[in-house]
Enzyme design. Structure first.
Site, PDB file in Angstrom:
ATOM      1  N   HIS A   1      12.038  15.619  32.670  1.00 20.07           N
ATOM      2  CA  HIS A   1      13.226  16.313  33.093  1.00 20.07           C
ATOM      3  C   HIS A   1      13.211  15.231  34.470  1.00 20.07           C
ATOM      4  O   HIS A   1      11.958  14.508  34.820  1.00 20.07           O
ATOM      5  CB  HIS A   1      13.164  17.305  33.666  1.00 20.07           C
ATOM      6  CG  HIS A   1      12.840  17.998  35.223  1.00 20.07           C
ATOM      7  ND1 HIS A   1      13.270  17.857  36.493  1.00 20.07           N
ATOM      8  CD2 HIS A   1      11.788  18.295  35.015  1.00 20.07           C
ATOM      9  CE1 HIS A   1      12.075  18.069  36.963  1.00 20.07           C
ATOM     10  NE2 HIS A   1      11.398  18.581  35.939  1.00 20.07           N
ATOM     11  N   CYS A   2      14.594  14.770  35.239  1.00 21.03           N
ATOM     12  CA  CYS A   2      14.398  13.998  37.050  1.00 21.03           C
ATOM     13  C   CYS A   2      15.603  15.135  37.240  1.00 21.03           C
ATOM     14  O   CYS A   2      15.699  16.353  36.958  1.00 21.03           O
ATOM     15  CB  CYS A   2      15.278  12.805  36.897  1.00 21.03           C
ATOM     16  SG  CYS A   2      16.071  12.284  35.952  1.00 21.03           S
ATOM     17  N   ALA A   3      16.572  14.584  38.346  1.00 22.35           N
ATOM     18  CA  ALA A   3      17.289  14.783  38.595  1.00 22.35           C
ATOM     19  C   ALA A   3      18.360  15.532  37.762  1.00 22.35           C
ATOM     20  O   ALA A   3      19.261  16.749  37.593  1.00 22.35           O
ATOM     21  CB  ALA A   3      18.199  14.240  39.937  1.00 22.35           C
TER      22      ALA A   3
END
Length: 200
Positions: free
Chosen positions: A136-138
């Site tokens: 994941h990231c933002a």
């Protein structure tokens, strides 16, 4: 908040194939062509989506919803939005989840390629042991997608075009242009200046 798995029961349950040819020998044109291919992907309507068996791409919300992580038996989290100011591993205290953080910026000038091999190794070790991985990231469209595409190239022997086609129909992703150039460079190292062809 939900995770979704849209993978077919069999990889043979795909629509009739169509030929995709992209010549990666001209990086400027290739970036444009790859973006056009990416724009044909699925619209994002969930926080995380399974893009490869037991491998999810998601956003920050999917990574912090411990109830959903437990429900989906996630065993490993790779955070491409890690910050030294807040230790992402603390979220998973008391859970049987291995955490790996990469401090990366979603900028065309950021060198994400230095993380390709390390991230691919983390994902591969987890999947090889039967784990379930959330990358994941933002927002779950650029940094995390870039690392998953690099994993598919380095560890599943897919070309960049094949990797994009494997991911885009399960989650709409759009790595920034700098990241796409870095993935093109990786493809060139792995396959030379061959025209990338896939069937989707």
């Amino acid at each position: 908040m939900s995770f979704t798995s849209k993978l077919p029961q069999s990889w043979n349950d795909r629509p009739p194939p169509r030929k995709v040819e992209i010549d990666l020998s001209s990086p400027g044109l290739a970036v444009f062509e790859l973006e056009r291919l990416l724009f044909t992907g699925k619209a994002i309507n969930s926080h995380a989506d399974e893009v490869w068996p037991r491998l999810y791409i998601g956003d920050q919300d999917s990574a912090t919803n411990v109830h959903q992580l437990a429900n989906h038996h996630v065993t490993h989290v790779l955070n491409a939005n890690h910050s030294k100011r807040r230790d992402g591993a603390e979220t998973y205290l008391g859970m049987n989840i291995k955490y790996f953080g990469i401090e990366a910026h979603d900028s065309c000038n950021f060198d994400m390629s230095v993380n390709f091999q390390t991230a691919a190794d983390f994902i591969h070790r987890a999947l090889s042991k039967g784990g379930i991985v959330l990358v994941h990231c933002a927002v779950g469209v650029s940094r995390s997608a870039t690392l998953v595409l690099a994993y598919l190239m380095l560890r599943q022997n897919l070309t960049l075009v094949d990797a994009i086609c494997a991911v885009k129909d399960n989650r709409g992703v759009i790595p920034n242009r700098g990241f796409l150039r870095q993935l093109i460079n990786l493809d060139t190292k792995l396959y030379g200046h061959l025209r990338n062809t896939t069937y989707t």
